[in-house]
Design a protein around this motif. Sequence first.
Motif, mmCIF file in Angstrom:
data_model
loop_
_atom_site.group_PDB
_atom_site.id
_atom_site.type_symbol
_atom_site.label_atom_id
_atom_site.label_comp_id
_atom_site.label_asym_id
_atom_site.label_seq_id
_atom_site.Cartn_x
_atom_site.Cartn_y
_atom_site.Cartn_z
ATOM 1 N N HIS A 170 0.830 -1.208 0.000
ATOM 2 C CA HIS A 170 0.000 0.000 0.000
ATOM 3 C C HIS A 170 0.863 1.256 0.000
ATOM 4 O O HIS A 170 2.037 1.242 0.401
ATOM 5 N N TYR A 171 0.266 2.375 -0.462
ATOM 6 C CA TYR A 171 0.964 3.659 -0.506
ATOM 7 C C TYR A 171 -0.034 4.773 -0.231
ATOM 8 O O TYR A 171 -1.262 4.569 -0.293
ATOM 9 N N ASP A 172 0.464 5.943 0.053
ATOM 10 C CA ASP A 172 -0.380 7.108 0.300
ATOM 11 C C ASP A 172 -0.740 7.719 -1.051
ATOM 12 O O ASP A 172 0.099 8.322 -1.727
ATOM 13 N N ALA A 173 -1.977 7.564 -1.479
ATOM 14 C CA ALA A 173 -2.397 7.987 -2.811
ATOM 15 C C ALA A 173 -2.735 9.471 -2.897
ATOM 16 O O ALA A 173 -3.016 9.978 -3.991
ATOM 17 N N ALA A 174 -2.729 10.159 -1.796
ATOM 18 C CA ALA A 174 -3.040 11.601 -1.781
ATOM 19 C C ALA A 174 -4.367 11.871 -2.472
ATOM 20 O O ALA A 174 -5.391 11.314 -2.092
ATOM 21 N N ASP A 175 -4.360 12.701 -3.558
ATOM 22 C CA ASP A 175 -5.628 13.010 -4.244
ATOM 23 C C ASP A 175 -5.964 12.009 -5.341
ATOM 24 O O ASP A 175 -6.951 12.155 -6.055
ATOM 25 N N GLY A 176 -5.132 10.980 -5.498
ATOM 26 C CA GLY A 176 -5.414 9.938 -6.474
ATOM 27 C C GLY A 176 -4.730 10.104 -7.814
ATOM 28 O O GLY A 176 -4.789 9.219 -8.665
ATOM 29 N N ASN A 177 -4.085 11.242 -8.049
ATOM 30 C CA ASN A 177 -3.364 11.416 -9.305
ATOM 31 C C ASN A 177 -2.104 10.548 -9.286
ATOM 32 O O ASN A 177 -1.592 10.204 -8.213
ATOM 33 N N GLY A 178 -1.622 10.177 -10.462
ATOM 34 C CA GLY A 178 -0.444 9.322 -10.514
ATOM 35 C C GLY A 178 0.198 9.367 -11.883
ATOM 36 O O GLY A 178 -0.047 10.285 -12.677
ATOM 37 N N ALA A 179 1.003 8.356 -12.185
ATOM 38 C CA ALA A 179 1.765 8.321 -13.428
ATOM 39 C C ALA A 179 0.877 8.327 -14.668
ATOM 40 O O ALA A 179 1.304 8.747 -15.744
ATOM 41 N N CYS A 180 -0.368 7.860 -14.550
ATOM 42 C CA CYS A 180 -1.281 7.840 -15.699
ATOM 43 C C CYS A 180 -1.819 9.236 -16.037
ATOM 44 O O CYS A 180 -2.446 9.418 -17.095
ATOM 45 N N LEU A 181 -1.626 10.215 -15.136
ATOM 46 C CA LEU A 181 -2.010 11.614 -15.343
ATOM 47 C C LEU A 181 -3.496 11.794 -15.629
ATOM 48 O O LEU A 181 -3.891 12.669 -16.406
ATOM 49 N N PHE A 182 -4.318 10.988 -14.964
ATOM 50 C CA PHE A 182 -5.768 11.185 -15.086
ATOM 51 C C PHE A 182 -6.237 12.400 -14.287
ATOM 52 O O PHE A 182 -7.313 12.920 -14.505
ATOM 53 N N GLY A 183 -5.413 12.831 -13.325
ATOM 54 C CA GLY A 183 -5.812 13.910 -12.444
ATOM 55 C C GLY A 183 -6.382 13.350 -11.146
ATOM 56 O O GLY A 183 -6.427 12.131 -10.939
ATOM 57 N N PRO A 184 -6.845 14.208 -10.250
ATOM 58 C CA PRO A 184 -7.419 13.743 -8.980
ATOM 59 C C PRO A 184 -8.582 12.782 -9.202
ATOM 60 O O PRO A 184 -9.359 12.932 -10.161
ATOM 61 N N SER A 185 -8.687 11.783 -8.314
ATOM 62 C CA SER A 185 -9.741 10.775 -8.426
ATOM 63 C C SER A 185 -10.929 11.151 -7.554
ATOM 64 O O SER A 185 -10.757 11.701 -6.459
ATOM 65 N N ASP A 186 -12.118 10.832 -8.039
ATOM 66 C CA ASP A 186 -13.329 11.058 -7.242
ATOM 67 C C ASP A 186 -13.330 10.179 -6.004
ATOM 68 O O ASP A 186 -13.759 10.583 -4.924
ATOM 69 N N GLY A 187 -12.850 8.957 -6.180
ATOM 70 C CA GLY A 187 -12.731 8.031 -5.052
ATOM 71 C C GLY A 187 -11.318 7.496 -5.016
ATOM 72 O O GLY A 187 -10.538 7.686 -5.957
ATOM 73 N N LEU A 188 -10.959 6.822 -3.926
ATOM 74 C CA LEU A 188 -9.589 6.350 -3.789
ATOM 75 C C LEU A 188 -9.488 4.834 -3.826
ATOM 76 O O LEU A 188 -8.552 4.251 -3.273
ATOM 77 N N MET A 189 -10.439 4.179 -4.489
ATOM 78 C CA MET A 189 -10.293 2.750 -4.750
ATOM 79 C C MET A 189 -9.429 2.613 -6.008
ATOM 80 O O MET A 189 -9.893 2.295 -7.112
ATOM 81 N N ILE A 190 -8.151 2.904 -5.835
ATOM 82 C CA ILE A 190 -7.206 2.971 -6.951
ATOM 83 C C ILE A 190 -5.943 2.200 -6.584
ATOM 84 O O ILE A 190 -5.740 1.818 -5.418
ATOM 85 N N ALA A 191 -5.085 2.001 -7.583
ATOM 86 C CA ALA A 191 -3.860 1.238 -7.335
ATOM 87 C C ALA A 191 -2.798 1.605 -8.355
ATOM 88 O O ALA A 191 -3.080 2.178 -9.418
ATOM 89 N N ALA A 192 -1.565 1.241 -8.004
ATOM 90 C CA ALA A 192 -0.422 1.397 -8.907
ATOM 91 C C ALA A 192 0.002 0.016 -9.386
ATOM 92 O O ALA A 192 0.186 -0.901 -8.579
#
Length: 324
Positions: free
Chosen positions: A136-158
Amino acid sequence: MKVTRHAASRRRRTRTGTRGLWTTAIAALAATGVVLCLVMVLRPDGGSDPGRTVAASAADTPSSTTQRTPSRSPSASPSPSTAPPTATPGASPSKSPAATPGARAAASKPARAASAEAPSAGRIRPGVTYRGLATHYDAADGNGACLFGPSDGLMIAAMNHTDYETSRACGAYIRVRAASGATVTVKITNECPLPCAPGQIDLSKQAFAKLGALSAGELSITWTLLSPSTSDTVAVRYKTGSTQYWCGIQVVGHRNPVARLEVRADGAWRALARTEFNYFLSEQGTGCGGAVRITDIYGEQLQLDGIPVRADVLQPTGVQFRQR
């Protein structure tokens, strides 16, 4: 004297008979030599045994099975360019106990499943269960290497670097299952760099907590690709700095992973190169602002006409790939 003449006559006959036998033997030997010479002359290979020549050729020519089809077990991992994650502690495709009969068949024959169900699939294939570790990691606002921007929810992964596959995993939905039976569905929005191993999923803390305690640090998991139900439609975004002379194009909100993006130029479709940051680049401006064609891993295509170059603006299209 008569007796003597008779004996002499018998000796002469004996000598004459001996000479006849020698003559016959010599003639027979001569005939045999002629026949052998004829055989040697008439044979096309100049004296080798044709049976042995064929056998040698057959032995020297590898069979198609031995030469072209490497032997592998159903769980062996193919090469990284066309294959599912390679095996680390359980990273190779395997049959899931909870999989449907169709999924089990795909898991036992991943190459056939890829060609039949997802002709454009990369390392991550539908109908295949993968094994690895969840961290696990601290996803902050959900943005990441895919550059989708902030996520509405944080059910996300790398996704780990290997299976991230130059951003090919971006936007994919996967179901992660822990050994306890707990599951969570996450969207891939980021990359987990090396030393993240093939099969490893780095979950947001919020997603990891659905599977176990954060204090565990890591969990053994299995995971599969999904084609989820969604009300979202596909959107297109041009990268900051894009113009008609240079542009980067990104696809957002797709149900299924995107395999290819093409632009229309000079009467033909031209595929754009994909980057690690999840944009397709047209460095010479080819097709920027024109028609775009997007293909998912199942081969379905969405054609979008006249997407204007509007840098860093999310432009909805109103269309979506079919659920699989």
